[in-house]
Design a protein around this motif. Structure first.
Motif, PDB file in Angstrom:
ATOM      1  N   ARG A 273      -7.668  -8.697   4.106  1.00  0.00           N
ATOM      2  CA  ARG A 273      -6.252  -8.320   4.171  1.00  0.00           C
ATOM      3  C   ARG A 273      -5.464  -8.888   2.983  1.00  0.00           C
ATOM      4  NH1 ARG A 273      -8.026  -4.787   7.015  1.00  0.00           N
ATOM      5  NH2 ARG A 273      -7.939  -4.839   9.288  1.00  0.00           N
ATOM      6  N   ALA A 274      -5.803 -10.094   2.559  1.00  0.00           N
ATOM      7  CA  ALA A 274      -5.127 -10.652   1.382  1.00  0.00           C
ATOM      8  C   ALA A 274      -5.366  -9.762   0.170  1.00  0.00           C
ATOM      9  CB  ALA A 274      -5.619 -12.069   1.116  1.00  0.00           C
ATOM     10  N   SER A 275      -6.591  -9.276   0.023  1.00  0.00           N
ATOM     11  CA  SER A 275      -6.927  -8.381  -1.088  1.00  0.00           C
ATOM     12  C   SER A 275      -6.187  -7.055  -0.956  1.00  0.00           C
ATOM     13  CB  SER A 275      -8.438  -8.138  -1.109  1.00  0.00           C
ATOM     14  OG  SER A 275      -8.785  -7.177  -2.084  1.00  0.00           O
ATOM     15  N   GLN A 276      -6.113  -6.510   0.259  1.00  0.00           N
ATOM     16  CA  GLN A 276      -5.427  -5.232   0.476  1.00  0.00           C
ATOM     17  C   GLN A 276      -3.926  -5.339   0.232  1.00  0.00           C
ATOM     18  OE1 GLN A 276      -6.803  -4.504   4.485  1.00  0.00           O
ATOM     19  NE2 GLN A 276      -8.398  -3.085   3.786  1.00  0.00           N
ATOM     20  N   ILE A 277      -3.329  -6.426   0.698  1.00  0.00           N
ATOM     21  CA  ILE A 277      -1.887  -6.616   0.515  1.00  0.00           C
ATOM     22  C   ILE A 277      -1.562  -6.795  -0.962  1.00  0.00           C
ATOM     23  CG2 ILE A 277       0.058  -8.150   1.004  1.00  0.00           C
ATOM     24  CD1 ILE A 277      -1.348  -8.708   3.743  1.00  0.00           C
ATOM     25  N   ARG A 278      -2.393  -7.561  -1.656  1.00  0.00           N
ATOM     26  CA  ARG A 278      -2.192  -7.753  -3.097  1.00  0.00           C
ATOM     27  C   ARG A 278      -2.312  -6.419  -3.839  1.00  0.00           C
ATOM     28  NH1 ARG A 278      -5.459 -10.145  -7.511  1.00  0.00           N
ATOM     29  NH2 ARG A 278      -4.692  -9.023  -9.354  1.00  0.00           N
ATOM     30  N   ALA A 279      -3.360  -5.631  -3.498  1.00  0.00           N
ATOM     31  CA  ALA A 279      -3.573  -4.346  -4.164  1.00  0.00           C
ATOM     32  C   ALA A 279      -2.399  -3.404  -3.930  1.00  0.00           C
ATOM     33  CB  ALA A 279      -4.868  -3.709  -3.670  1.00  0.00           C
ATOM     34  N   THR A 280      -1.877  -3.427  -2.716  1.00  0.00           N
ATOM     35  CA  THR A 280      -0.733  -2.572  -2.383  1.00  0.00           C
ATOM     36  C   THR A 280       0.517  -3.009  -3.145  1.00  0.00           C
ATOM     37  OG1 THR A 280      -1.608  -2.112  -0.174  1.00  0.00           O
ATOM     38  CG2 THR A 280       0.747  -1.766  -0.506  1.00  0.00           C
ATOM     39  N   ALA A 281       0.766  -4.310  -3.185  1.00  0.00           N
ATOM     40  CA  ALA A 281       1.932  -4.823  -3.921  1.00  0.00           C
ATOM     41  C   ALA A 281       1.851  -4.450  -5.391  1.00  0.00           C
ATOM     42  CB  ALA A 281       2.013  -6.336  -3.756  1.00  0.00           C
ATOM     43  N   GLN A 282       0.680  -4.598  -5.974  1.00  0.00           N
ATOM     44  CA  GLN A 282       0.510  -4.291  -7.395  1.00  0.00           C
ATOM     45  C   GLN A 282       0.699  -2.803  -7.663  1.00  0.00           C
ATOM     46  OE1 GLN A 282      -2.976  -6.124  -8.998  1.00  0.00           O
ATOM     47  NE2 GLN A 282      -2.395  -5.729 -11.115  1.00  0.00           N
ATOM     48  N   LYS A 283       0.179  -1.973  -6.752  1.00  0.00           N
ATOM     49  CA  LYS A 283       0.291  -0.528  -6.942  1.00  0.00           C
ATOM     50  C   LYS A 283       1.734  -0.060  -6.773  1.00  0.00           C
ATOM     51  CE  LYS A 283      -2.297   3.659  -5.924  1.00  0.00           C
ATOM     52  NZ  LYS A 283      -3.458   4.215  -5.183  1.00  0.00           N
ATOM     53  N   LEU A 284       2.444  -0.639  -5.813  1.00  0.00           N
ATOM     54  CA  LEU A 284       3.812  -0.206  -5.531  1.00  0.00           C
ATOM     55  C   LEU A 284       4.823  -0.757  -6.529  1.00  0.00           C
ATOM     56  CD1 LEU A 284       4.064  -0.517  -1.625  1.00  0.00           C
ATOM     57  CD2 LEU A 284       4.222   1.588  -2.954  1.00  0.00           C
ATOM     58  N   TYR A 285       4.664  -2.012  -6.926  1.00  0.00           N
ATOM     59  CA  TYR A 285       5.737  -2.695  -7.641  1.00  0.00           C
ATOM     60  C   TYR A 285       5.459  -2.964  -9.121  1.00  0.00           C
ATOM     61  CZ  TYR A 285       7.440  -3.460  -2.906  1.00  0.00           C
ATOM     62  OH  TYR A 285       7.890  -3.280  -1.622  1.00  0.00           O
ATOM     63  N   ASP A 286       4.219  -2.828  -9.563  1.00  0.00           N
ATOM     64  CA  ASP A 286       3.900  -3.185 -10.943  1.00  0.00           C
ATOM     65  C   ASP A 286       4.612  -2.286 -11.947  1.00  0.00           C
ATOM     66  OD1 ASP A 286       2.612  -5.010 -12.570  1.00  0.00           O
ATOM     67  OD2 ASP A 286       0.912  -3.684 -12.941  1.00  0.00           O
ATOM     68  N   GLN A 287       4.860  -1.043 -11.582  1.00  0.00           N
ATOM     69  CA  GLN A 287       5.570  -0.103 -12.467  1.00  0.00           C
ATOM     70  C   GLN A 287       6.991   0.155 -11.971  1.00  0.00           C
ATOM     71  OE1 GLN A 287       4.144   0.848 -15.307  1.00  0.00           O
ATOM     72  NE2 GLN A 287       2.333  -0.359 -14.723  1.00  0.00           N
ATOM     73  N   GLU A 288       7.568  -0.869 -11.345  1.00  0.00           N
ATOM     74  CA  GLU A 288       8.945  -0.813 -10.832  1.00  0.00           C
ATOM     75  C   GLU A 288       9.127   0.255  -9.761  1.00  0.00           C
ATOM     76  OE1 GLU A 288      11.748  -0.574 -14.012  1.00  0.00           O
ATOM     77  OE2 GLU A 288      11.130  -2.496 -14.879  1.00  0.00           O
ATOM     78  N   GLY A 289       8.069   0.524  -8.998  1.00  0.00           N
ATOM     79  CA  GLY A 289       8.186   1.426  -7.864  1.00  0.00           C
ATOM     80  C   GLY A 289       8.674   0.679  -6.636  1.00  0.00           C
ATOM     81  N   SER A 290       8.713   1.380  -5.504  1.00  0.00           N
ATOM     82  CA  SER A 290       9.182   0.753  -4.267  1.00  0.00           C
ATOM     83  C   SER A 290       8.773   1.605  -3.080  1.00  0.00           C
ATOM     84  CB  SER A 290      10.709   0.593  -4.277  1.00  0.00           C
ATOM     85  OG  SER A 290      11.339   1.876  -4.258  1.00  0.00           O
ATOM     86  N   ILE A 291       8.800   1.007  -1.913  1.00  0.00           N
ATOM     87  CA  ILE A 291       8.566   1.759  -0.673  1.00  0.00           C
ATOM     88  C   ILE A 291       9.683   2.771  -0.479  1.00  0.00           C
ATOM     89  CG2 ILE A 291       8.371   1.581   1.830  1.00  0.00           C
ATOM     90  CD1 ILE A 291       7.342  -1.315   1.375  1.00  0.00           C
ATOM     91  N   ARG A 292      10.905   2.343  -0.762  1.00  0.00           N
ATOM     92  CA  ARG A 292      12.054   3.241  -0.617  1.00  0.00           C
ATOM     93  C   ARG A 292      11.900   4.475  -1.505  1.00  0.00           C
ATOM     94  NH1 ARG A 292      16.732   2.366   1.583  1.00  0.00           N
ATOM     95  NH2 ARG A 292      16.302   0.145   1.719  1.00  0.00           N
ATOM     96  N   GLY A 293      11.425   4.268  -2.727  1.00  0.00           N
ATOM     97  CA  GLY A 293      11.222   5.394  -3.633  1.00  0.00           C
ATOM     98  C   GLY A 293      10.149   6.340  -3.116  1.00  0.00           C
ATOM     99  N   LEU A 294       9.070   5.778  -2.587  1.00  0.00           N
ATOM    100  CA  LEU A 294       8.002   6.607  -2.035  1.00  0.00           C
ATOM    101  C   LEU A 294       8.521   7.473  -0.892  1.00  0.00           C
ATOM    102  CD1 LEU A 294       4.367   5.475  -1.282  1.00  0.00           C
ATOM    103  CD2 LEU A 294       5.668   6.715   0.450  1.00  0.00           C
ATOM    104  N   LEU A 295       9.309   6.869  -0.002  1.00  0.00           N
ATOM    105  CA  LEU A 295       9.843   7.609   1.138  1.00  0.00           C
ATOM    106  C   LEU A 295      10.898   8.625   0.714  1.00  0.00           C
ATOM    107  CD1 LEU A 295      10.132   4.701   3.752  1.00  0.00           C
ATOM    108  CD2 LEU A 295       8.332   6.434   3.561  1.00  0.00           C
TER     109      LEU A 295
END
Length: 208
Positions: A78-100
């Motif tokens: 889970r630590a690996s999955q959460i890290r991967a998700t954070a990097q994918k969502l936020y590394d390029q200034e993205g967000s959950i709000r933007g995805l939705l």
């Protein structure tokens, strides 16, 4: 329950992580894991948006527990999955709000979440959308709801999980039709089913 548009990105991230942690574990175990991450300040933007190696290690440490608490059973994964998700969502200034915001409807939002978020299947994605107030016309088909569907003949066999979005949506359509026929919205009916079947299974185990 606050509508998702009124929630902060920190709050949305916490809810998303909670759903990742809730996969394949009991509710109480996931809740305790979320609480440990909260106490370690691991939901803030400062932590999730940079230094991803350190972030993953700190998540692992929080989930692993201490001598006074039970270790989360999938701490490393889970630590690996959460890290991967954070990097994918936020590394390029993205967000959950933007995805939705970019999703045209609830099913597309769920498909995007299941695709973009490591460790998030259709059931947990549905739970996330429900928890943040994104939609109510979806069903959370966990093992208890699937058991109920089998008990009353809505499925031909007992399913413990649903792996694909297509199969999930087909079963969801069946459940929603059933709940509406009974006179209840799906977001209330699946919760009631979850509670009753969970208690029934506990009683059965006690009587054995």
């Amino acid at each position: 329950m606050p509508h998702w548009t009124h929630r902060s990105e920190d709050d949305l991230w916490r809810e998303l992580v909670a759903c990742i942690l809730g996969s394949r574990v009991r509710f109480e175990v996931a809740h305790e894991a979320v609480d440990r991450m909260h106490k370690a300040n691991l939901f803030s933007a400062e932590r999730r948006c940079s230094e991803y190696d350190e972030y993953e290690q700190d998540i692992f440490s929080a989930l692993s527990g201490t001598t006074n608490t039970q270790s989360y059973p999938y701490s490393k994964l889970r630590a690996s999955q959460i890290r991967a998700t954070a990097q994918k969502l936020y590394d390029q200034e993205g967000s959950i709000r933007g995805l939705l915001d970019n999703a045209r409807d609830v099913r597309l939002a769920r498909r995007c979440l299941a695709s973009e978020v490591s460790g998030l299947g259709p059931k947990q994605a549905s739970l996330f959308l429900r928890n943040i107030g994104y939609a109510v016309d979806i069903a959370v088909l966990d093992v208890h709801v699937l058991t109920y569907m089998n008990w009353i003949g809505l499925t031909t066999g007992l399913l413990k999980s649903v792996r694909t979005i297509r199969q999930y949506e087909m079963l969801e359509d069946v459940f929603i039709e059933h709940s509406c026929a009974a006179g209840y919205p799906p977001d209330s009916y699946d919760v009631a089913v979850w509670v009753v079947v969970r208690l029934a299974k506990k009683e059965y185990q006690t009587c054995r």
